[in-house]
Design an enzyme around this catalytic site. Structure first.
Site, PDB file in Angstrom:
ATOM      1  CB  THR A 127       4.490   3.962  -4.908  1.00  0.00           C
ATOM      2  OG1 THR A 127       4.203   4.167  -3.371  1.00  0.00           O
ATOM      3  CG2 THR A 127       4.967   5.043  -5.895  1.00  0.00           C
ATOM      4  CB  ILE A 140      -0.907   0.004   1.248  1.00  0.00           C
ATOM      5  CG1 ILE A 140      -1.580  -1.308   1.404  1.00  0.00           C
ATOM      6  CG2 ILE A 140      -2.060   1.282   1.109  1.00  0.00           C
ATOM      7  CD1 ILE A 140      -2.523  -1.911   0.268  1.00  0.00           C
ATOM      8  CB  CYS A 141       0.877   4.430   0.241  1.00  0.00           C
ATOM      9  SG  CYS A 141       1.514   6.289   0.240  1.00  0.00           S
ATOM     10  CB  THR A 142       5.955   4.851   0.499  1.00  0.00           C
ATOM     11  OG1 THR A 142       5.191   5.013   1.840  1.00  0.00           O
ATOM     12  CG2 THR A 142       5.785   6.122  -0.491  1.00  0.00           C
TER      13      THR A 142
END
Length: 321
Positions: A128, A108-110
């Protein structure tokens, strides 16, 4: 009864809270609808069984299991802490080993930084949070970074854009496991208005538009937004701005960051999105109201900028209504 799927959620100090809680809520609601589907364990290298999230709140975590157990899904949450942890050899090594024991690995995300550091994204397409795509691509050139989609699946590795996109990714995982009806029911429980497809753009195109510095062009920008169904050719806009076509086009691009044609198409697509969200039935009517010369021109522009067709976009709102 479907098999129980064990989900390991990795959370490190400085994790973004919604990167952890968003997917967990999706899996928990799926469990409520189809009991016994998921077992969720939050693990991390915390002290005294807890970590501190980026918002300052504490989160209880289980120690990183050694050796990593067989499990269905590994979820690596992001945030500032995840980017820092990508330089921690112990955490990176654990992720590499845990991934080999999972049916699928996600970030998730970074959290993508941690997957990249573990070599899990080499030769793969990934995404990302849009704000960190450039740095991720520079740091890991062997990864094919796509900054636009909400989430990307490449084989058994899934990566998502920032923060709330983790909910979209988790809904896609539930859909793969339990079907579209269950995923849509979970989306309704979470009051997510519709389950966004992974290929949809991370953010509205209009959000990237900047305002011109000179008042005359700013006024023209405001006027365009209210007259999308009119002639907005460069010649017509230049005449309204009282500039030659060449001078107008050069000044507009320098101050707005886009050509007039791209700017107009962006706003027209945003208008079409709003009409489709309101349930407009006729693509002909949407095309006319948004200023497109035909439904086919609308379809091409919409797919280019949003990543899905107008019909598919409208249908997802209809199903979630």
């Amino acid at each position: 009864m479907p098999p129980i799927r064990r989900v390991l959620v990795l959370a490190v100090d400085g994790v973004q809270s919604l990167d952890v809680m968003g997917p967990i809520e999706v899996f928990c609601d799926a469990n409520d609808l189809v009991p016994g589907t998921y077992r969720i364990d939050v693990v991390g290298p915390g002290r005294d069984g807890q970590i501190t999230m980026s918002n300052g709140l504490k989160l209880g975590v289980d120690p990183l299991p050694e050796p990593p157990p067989r499990h269905d899904t590994l979820v690596v949450a992001g945030g500032e802490g995840a980017r820092r942890a990508s330089d921690d050899p112990a955490i990176v090594d654990w992720i590499a080993r845990a991934s080999r024991r999972a049916r699928r690995t996600t970030s998730i995300c970074t959290g993508s930084y941690l997957l990249a550091a573990a070599g899990l994204l080499n030769g793969r397409r990934a995404t990302t949070h849009w704000n960190y795509c450039t740095v991720l691509a520079q740091r890991y050139p062997e990864v094919d970074i796509d900054p636009d989609p909400l989430f990307v699946r490449d084989g058994d590795v899934w990566t998502s854009a920032g923060i709330t996109a983790g909910i979209d990714l988790a809904l896609a995982l539930v859909e793969e496991d339990l079907g579209a009806d269950v995923a849509l029911a979970v989306a309704r429980l979470l009051v997510v208005f519709f389950k966004r497809p992974g290929g949809q753009s991370q953010f509205s195109g209009a959000l990237s538009v900047q305002q011109a510095s000179r008042p005359a062009l700013r006024e023209l920008q405001a006027w365009i937004g209210g007259h999308l169904d009119e002639d907005l050719s460069v010649a017509a806009l230049a005449d309204r701005a009282q500039l030659s076509e060449r001078s107008f086009a050069r000044a507009f691009r320098a101050e707005v960051g886009q050509t007039p044609a791209v700017y107009v198409e962006t706003l027209r697509v945003e208008r079409a999105r709003a009409l489709l969200e309101d349930g407009a039935q006729s693509l002909d009517a949407v095309a006319r109201a948004a200023g497109f010369s035909s439904p086919e021109v609308l379809r091409r522009a919409f797919h280019r900028r949003v990543g899905v067709s107008p019909a598919a976009y409208r249908e997802r709102f209809r199903l979630a209504a």
